[in-house]
Design a protein around this motif. Structure first.
Motif, mmCIF file in Angstrom:
data_model
loop_
_atom_site.group_PDB
_atom_site.id
_atom_site.type_symbol
_atom_site.label_atom_id
_atom_site.label_comp_id
_atom_site.label_asym_id
_atom_site.label_seq_id
_atom_site.Cartn_x
_atom_site.Cartn_y
_atom_site.Cartn_z
ATOM 1 N N VAL A 1 0.829 -1.203 0.000
ATOM 2 C CA VAL A 1 0.000 0.000 0.000
ATOM 3 C C VAL A 1 0.862 1.251 0.000
ATOM 4 N N LYS A 2 1.856 1.298 0.872
ATOM 5 C CA LYS A 2 2.721 2.473 0.991
ATOM 6 C C LYS A 2 3.420 2.780 -0.334
ATOM 7 N N HIS A 3 4.022 1.777 -0.935
ATOM 8 C CA HIS A 3 4.785 2.009 -2.159
ATOM 9 C C HIS A 3 3.882 2.367 -3.338
ATOM 10 N N GLN A 4 2.710 1.730 -3.418
ATOM 11 C CA GLN A 4 1.816 2.048 -4.526
ATOM 12 C C GLN A 4 1.278 3.468 -4.411
ATOM 13 N N GLN A 5 0.957 3.881 -3.216
ATOM 14 C CA GLN A 5 0.474 5.251 -3.022
ATOM 15 C C GLN A 5 1.573 6.267 -3.329
ATOM 16 N N GLU A 6 2.776 5.982 -2.909
ATOM 17 C CA GLU A 6 3.888 6.891 -3.209
ATOM 18 C C GLU A 6 4.110 6.986 -4.711
ATOM 19 N N TYR A 7 4.017 5.863 -5.393
ATOM 20 C CA TYR A 7 4.207 5.842 -6.840
ATOM 21 C C TYR A 7 3.130 6.684 -7.529
ATOM 22 N N LEU A 8 1.878 6.483 -7.148
ATOM 23 C CA LEU A 8 0.785 7.209 -7.795
ATOM 24 C C LEU A 8 0.921 8.713 -7.581
ATOM 25 N N ARG A 9 1.286 9.112 -6.394
ATOM 26 C CA ARG A 9 1.461 10.551 -6.131
ATOM 27 C C ARG A 9 2.620 11.112 -6.947
ATOM 28 N N ALA A 10 3.700 10.345 -7.050
ATOM 29 C CA ALA A 10 4.871 10.806 -7.791
ATOM 30 C C ALA A 10 4.572 10.927 -9.285
ATOM 31 N N VAL A 11 3.895 9.942 -9.848
ATOM 32 C CA VAL A 11 3.581 9.991 -11.279
ATOM 33 C C VAL A 11 2.574 11.088 -11.568
ATOM 34 N N ASP A 12 1.657 11.305 -10.650
ATOM 35 C CA ASP A 12 0.692 12.395 -10.814
ATOM 36 C C ASP A 12 1.425 13.730 -10.898
ATOM 37 N N ARG A 13 2.408 13.939 -10.021
ATOM 38 C CA ARG A 13 3.197 15.177 -10.069
ATOM 39 C C ARG A 13 4.013 15.255 -11.346
ATOM 40 N N LEU A 14 4.599 14.125 -11.731
ATOM 41 C CA LEU A 14 5.454 14.103 -12.919
ATOM 42 C C LEU A 14 4.673 14.533 -14.165
ATOM 43 N N VAL A 15 3.488 13.993 -14.328
ATOM 44 C CA VAL A 15 2.685 14.345 -15.504
ATOM 45 C C VAL A 15 2.203 15.790 -15.428
ATOM 46 N N GLY A 16 1.777 16.219 -14.242
ATOM 47 C CA GLY A 16 1.340 17.599 -14.085
ATOM 48 C C GLY A 16 2.458 18.589 -14.355
ATOM 49 N N ASP A 17 3.633 18.324 -13.821
ATOM 50 C CA ASP A 17 4.783 19.222 -14.036
ATOM 51 C C ASP A 17 5.173 19.264 -15.511
ATOM 52 N N TYR A 18 5.066 18.140 -16.193
ATOM 53 C CA TYR A 18 5.440 18.095 -17.612
ATOM 54 C C TYR A 18 4.497 18.962 -18.440
ATOM 55 N N ILE A 19 3.216 18.936 -18.121
ATOM 56 C CA ILE A 19 2.257 19.758 -18.865
ATOM 57 C C ILE A 19 2.538 21.235 -18.637
ATOM 58 N N VAL A 20 2.870 21.591 -17.398
ATOM 59 C CA VAL A 20 3.238 22.989 -17.112
ATOM 60 C C VAL A 20 4.486 23.367 -17.895
ATOM 61 N N GLU A 21 5.455 22.474 -17.917
ATOM 62 C CA GLU A 21 6.706 22.716 -18.639
ATOM 63 C C GLU A 21 6.464 22.942 -20.126
ATOM 64 N N LEU A 22 5.490 22.265 -20.686
ATOM 65 C CA LEU A 22 5.209 22.414 -22.114
ATOM 66 C C LEU A 22 4.717 23.813 -22.473
ATOM 67 N N GLY A 23 4.073 24.480 -21.525
ATOM 68 C CA GLY A 23 3.537 25.807 -21.816
ATOM 69 C C GLY A 23 2.534 25.735 -22.960
ATOM 70 N N PRO A 24 2.624 26.645 -23.930
ATOM 71 C CA PRO A 24 1.684 26.639 -25.056
ATOM 72 C C PRO A 24 1.726 25.333 -25.854
ATOM 73 N N ASP A 25 2.872 24.645 -25.816
ATOM 74 C CA ASP A 25 2.997 23.391 -26.572
ATOM 75 C C ASP A 25 2.162 22.259 -25.983
ATOM 76 N N LYS A 26 1.533 22.521 -24.833
ATOM 77 C CA LYS A 26 0.675 21.483 -24.271
ATOM 78 C C LYS A 26 -0.481 21.152 -25.210
ATOM 79 N N GLU A 27 -0.780 22.053 -26.128
ATOM 80 C CA GLU A 27 -1.840 21.790 -27.101
ATOM 81 C C GLU A 27 -1.479 20.626 -28.012
ATOM 82 N N ASP A 28 -0.180 20.288 -28.079
ATOM 83 C CA ASP A 28 0.236 19.102 -28.847
ATOM 84 C C ASP A 28 -0.484 17.843 -28.350
#
Length: 322
Positions: A249-276
């Protein structure tokens, strides 16, 4: 297959009374086995429990030939007949092989919510694998067969040996819109399907809501918390390794939170290119990059290709929020 001794837990006295047989001899539990496909079947793990008189299978594999290979493995290990199959949630690698098991006379069991979702998921996935990917034809894609016996809430299955398996319908959605957990009551083993991918990358597409993938990671994290209430010992997930409940449970929850941040941060990083991400052709480049980043963030985790196939669901959901 591995042999179990009695599950020792908080209700030890009640459990002891329940398993004493003959002249005070303690009965031994059955045998828990596993069949794992290769990447062509998404490295899916199918567990099965032989109580010495019958075999219960949990989930079916992605295509009938893999289901048949799993059946062959069981038959090489035991003479006990396969009498039932439990479907833990509505993803194709959990139900696409039902035709094989039904033909053997096995009765399929699942929650009513899972049974209701199956035809919707089947049609969506068939359209993807036949129309979009061209990996199957109309004739070769696995035939849909409905779950034969349903329940809501909980269900206790009496086995021929006198043991029991309890099915729990979780209150929160997990990897799909609905989730069943099976507990081998004698041992406390929890079979959870893709709710847990211990030390392996997770399927991030999300369950189908209104005909569209709708991942809900907060609900998935809450579903994992429910595992801690089931008096289980070891979690057996649909991919990856087995692990004690608290660790899984601990590791799966940590993984899900980390991947959620990773994807969110990547979209922010894309800026206008997120429309891709709204363009199916251009989006593939970004999904490959997200797979690369997830693999770098979790270098010891197996099956990074799972990200490439499924992260579109999480990425599209986050794109709508921005």
């Amino acid at each position: 297959m591995r042999k179990h001794t009695m599950w020792k837990h908080k209700g030890f006295a009640a459990g002891l009374f329940a398993v004493l047989v003959g002249f005070g001899t303690m009965a031994e539990a059955g045998m828990l086995g596993v069949f794992q496909s290769d990447a062509n079947g998404f490295d899916t793990r199918t567990y099965y429990y032989d109580d010495g008189k019958e075999v219960t299978v949990f989930d079916t594999q992605f295509v009938p030939p893999l289901t048949t290979a799993m059946v062959d493995k069981i038959r090489a290990e035991t003479a006990s007949p396969i009498t039932r199959v439990v479907v833990t949630h509505p993803n194709p690698d959990k139900f696409n092989g039902l035709s094989v098991l039904h033909a053997l006379g096995a009765v399929s069991i699942g929650s009513k919510a899972t049974a209701d979702a199956l035809p919707i998921v089947h049609d969506y996935k068939k359209a993807f694998w036949v129309g979009t990917m061209g990996a199957f034809t109309e004739a070769t894609y696995p035939k849909y067969e409905p779950i034969q016996k349903t329940f809501s809430g909980t269900m206790t299955i009496p086995l021929a040996s006198g043991e029991t398996i309890t099915l729990f319908e979780l209150k929160h959605a997990g990897v799909a819109t609905t989730q069943t957990v099976a507990r081998i009551d004698r041992t406390g083993d929890l079979i959870v399907g893709d709710l847990v991918h211990h030390q392996a990358h997770a399927w991030l597409e999300g369950g189908l809501v209104g005909g569209r993938p709708s991942p809900d990671l907060p609900s998935w994290i809450a579903a994992l918390d429910e595992l801690k209430l089931l008096e289980g010992t070891v979690v057996h997930g649909g991919r990856g390794a087995d692990a004690p409940v608290a660790e899984a449970v601990k590791h799966q929850q940590e993984y899900l939170r980390a991947v959620d941040r990773l994807v969110g941060d990547y979209i922010v990083e894309l800026g206008p290119d997120k429309e891709d991400l709204r363009n199916p052709v251009k989006a593939k480049i970004h999904y490959a990059e997200l797979q690369k980043r997830a693999a770098a963030a979790f270098p010891t985790y197996a099956a990074p290709y799972m990200i490439g196939f499924s992260v579109y669901g999480l990425a599209q959901a986050k794109l709508k929020q921005r």
